[in-house]
Design a protein around this motif. Structure first.
Motif, PDB file in Angstrom:
ATOM      1  N   CYS A   1       0.885  -1.294  -0.020  1.00 57.14           N
ATOM      2  CA  CYS A   1      -0.003   0.261   0.023  1.00 57.14           C
ATOM      3  C   CYS A   1       0.884   1.432   0.179  1.00 57.14           C
ATOM      4  O   CYS A   1       0.413   2.163  -0.821  1.00 57.14           O
ATOM      5  CB  CYS A   1      -0.980   0.117   1.300  1.00 57.14           C
TER       6      CYS A   1
ATOM      7  N   HIS B   1       2.861   1.532  -3.430  1.00 56.27           N
ATOM      8  CA  HIS B   1       1.853   1.713  -4.548  1.00 56.27           C
ATOM      9  C   HIS B   1       1.605   3.391  -4.403  1.00 56.27           C
ATOM     10  O   HIS B   1       1.430   4.145  -5.450  1.00 56.27           O
ATOM     11  CB  HIS B   1       0.691   1.232  -4.789  1.00 56.27           C
TER      12      HIS B   1
ATOM     13  N   SER C   1       2.844   5.632  -7.485  1.00 57.52           N
ATOM     14  CA  SER C   1       1.902   6.386  -8.164  1.00 57.52           C
ATOM     15  C   SER C   1       1.846   7.875  -8.085  1.00 57.52           C
ATOM     16  O   SER C   1       0.755   8.428  -8.784  1.00 57.52           O
ATOM     17  CB  SER C   1       0.556   5.494  -8.178  1.00 57.52           C
TER      18      SER C   1
ATOM     19  N   LEU D   1      -5.139   3.486 -12.060  1.00 60.90           N
ATOM     20  CA  LEU D   1      -6.254   2.524 -11.254  1.00 60.90           C
ATOM     21  C   LEU D   1      -7.118   3.529 -10.534  1.00 60.90           C
ATOM     22  O   LEU D   1      -6.766   4.662  -9.927  1.00 60.90           O
ATOM     23  CB  LEU D   1      -5.690   1.592 -10.095  1.00 60.90           C
TER      24      LEU D   1
ATOM     25  N   ALA E   1      -9.332   4.571  -7.419  1.00 58.68           N
ATOM     26  CA  ALA E   1      -9.021   4.211  -6.019  1.00 58.68           C
ATOM     27  C   ALA E   1      -9.717   2.813  -5.572  1.00 58.68           C
ATOM     28  O   ALA E   1      -9.068   2.111  -4.454  1.00 58.68           O
ATOM     29  CB  ALA E   1      -9.639   5.437  -5.038  1.00 58.68           C
TER      30      ALA E   1
ATOM     31  N   GLU F   1     -10.306   0.303  -7.005  1.00 60.20           N
ATOM     32  CA  GLU F   1      -9.396  -0.917  -7.622  1.00 60.20           C
ATOM     33  C   GLU F   1      -8.035  -1.114  -7.117  1.00 60.20           C
ATOM     34  O   GLU F   1      -7.628  -2.081  -7.302  1.00 60.20           O
ATOM     35  CB  GLU F   1      -9.254  -0.715  -9.227  1.00 60.20           C
ATOM     36  N   VAL F   2      -7.819  -0.366  -6.312  1.00 62.67           N
ATOM     37  CA  VAL F   2      -6.132  -0.352  -5.708  1.00 62.67           C
ATOM     38  C   VAL F   2      -6.379  -1.716  -4.703  1.00 62.67           C
ATOM     39  O   VAL F   2      -5.255  -2.490  -4.798  1.00 62.67           O
ATOM     40  CB  VAL F   2      -5.665   0.909  -5.074  1.00 62.67           C
TER      41      VAL F   2
ATOM     42  N   HIS G   1      -5.892  -4.871  -6.725  1.00 61.24           N
ATOM     43  CA  HIS G   1      -4.494  -4.936  -7.580  1.00 61.24           C
ATOM     44  C   HIS G   1      -3.535  -5.208  -6.737  1.00 61.24           C
ATOM     45  O   HIS G   1      -2.942  -6.339  -6.836  1.00 61.24           O
ATOM     46  CB  HIS G   1      -4.510  -3.721  -8.074  1.00 61.24           C
ATOM     47  N   LEU G   2      -3.438  -4.695  -5.483  1.00 64.39           N
ATOM     48  CA  LEU G   2      -2.165  -5.078  -4.397  1.00 64.39           C
ATOM     49  C   LEU G   2      -2.234  -6.548  -3.917  1.00 64.39           C
ATOM     50  O   LEU G   2      -1.397  -7.152  -3.754  1.00 64.39           O
ATOM     51  CB  LEU G   2      -2.203  -4.029  -3.461  1.00 64.39           C
TER      52      LEU G   2
END
Length: 240
Positions: free
Chosen positions: A117, A120, A124, A210, A212, A214-215, A218-219
């Motif tokens: 977290c 990323h 990003s 991405l 928010a 979707e994060v 994904h992680l």
């Protein structure tokens, strides 16, 4: 970014008389003021992002930080050292050493997700994307500044993560040789690459990344792919 941002202006940021450009910070003397150091680092970070490495002089950084140019040189020695310190301090703020050095009793997946977290969010961010775009400019293809950035930022994060994987491998949680530094570094790099994925490349190209919402998925999927490759099965969960 315009060409003028990337052209050298080393004259306006040249080392004061009596000091060589390659000399390090001044030796022991009056204790350094941490508030001034922090102000210099913050000003340097913002100015480097706005104008590029060669588009910023030490005079500009000093003026923005509200200190003298001699104070900047006293703390950092030269502009390349200051650039490295600015990159390192930003990475330490976003991904502090303590985040990697948690007690090994914490569940491995949860610990990796916490790091994921933070990584990323940093990778990003507008600042990180802007820095990578700046350093990818053709004018900087052979500049030592690119390696300085890499060693102060991405390489340091890889080393921190590799050290964590080493500790977890020593506990028998990962199918990694804790004495094989190359293997640990490779695994760390693979996890970081999974965390960035396609969305990071899209951001670099100026496309949307991405959403928010979707994060988290994904992680989590990136960490789970990594663990499927390297985690040892938990004996307590094995079927008879």
């Amino acid at each position: 970014m315009s060409d003028s941002h990337l052209r050298g202006d080393h004259g306006s940021g040249s080392t004061p008389a009596g000091r060589s450009a390659s000399s390090g910070p001044a030796g022991p003397g009056r204790p350094k003021d941490p508030a001034k150091r922090a102000a210099i680092l913050e000003s340097a970070r913002l100015l480097f992002l706005q104008h590029g490495f060669d588009g910023v002089s030490m005079d500009q950084i000093a003026a923005s930080a509200g200190v003298s140019k001699l104070t900047v040189y006293s703390h950092f020695g030269d502009k390349e050292n200051l650039f490295a310190a600015a990159v390192g301090s930003y990475c330490e703020l976003q991904l502090p050493h303590a985040l990697f050095d948690r007690a090994s009793g914490a569940p491995l997946r949860a610990h990796l997700l916490e790091i994921a977290c933070a990584f990323h969010a940093m990778a990003s961010s507008e600042e990180a994307i802007g820095a990578l775009r700046m350093l990818s400019a053709p004018q900087l293809a052979d500049s030592p500044v690119v390696r300085t950035f890499w060693e102060a930022g991405p390489a340091r994060i890889n080393q921190e993560l590799a050290a964590l994987l080493k500790r977890r491998a020593e506990l028998g949680e990962l199918r990694l040789d804790p004495e094989n530094a190359a293997e640990l570094a490779r695994a760390a790099g693979q996890l970081l690459a999974l965390l960035k994925g396609e969305p990071h490349a899209r951001r670099l190209l100026g496309l949307e990344g991405l959403a928010a919402a979707e994060v988290p998925a994904h992680l989590a999927s990136a960490v789970d792919v990594f663990l499927r490759a390297y985690a040892r099965p938990d004996p307590s969960t094995r079927q008879p």
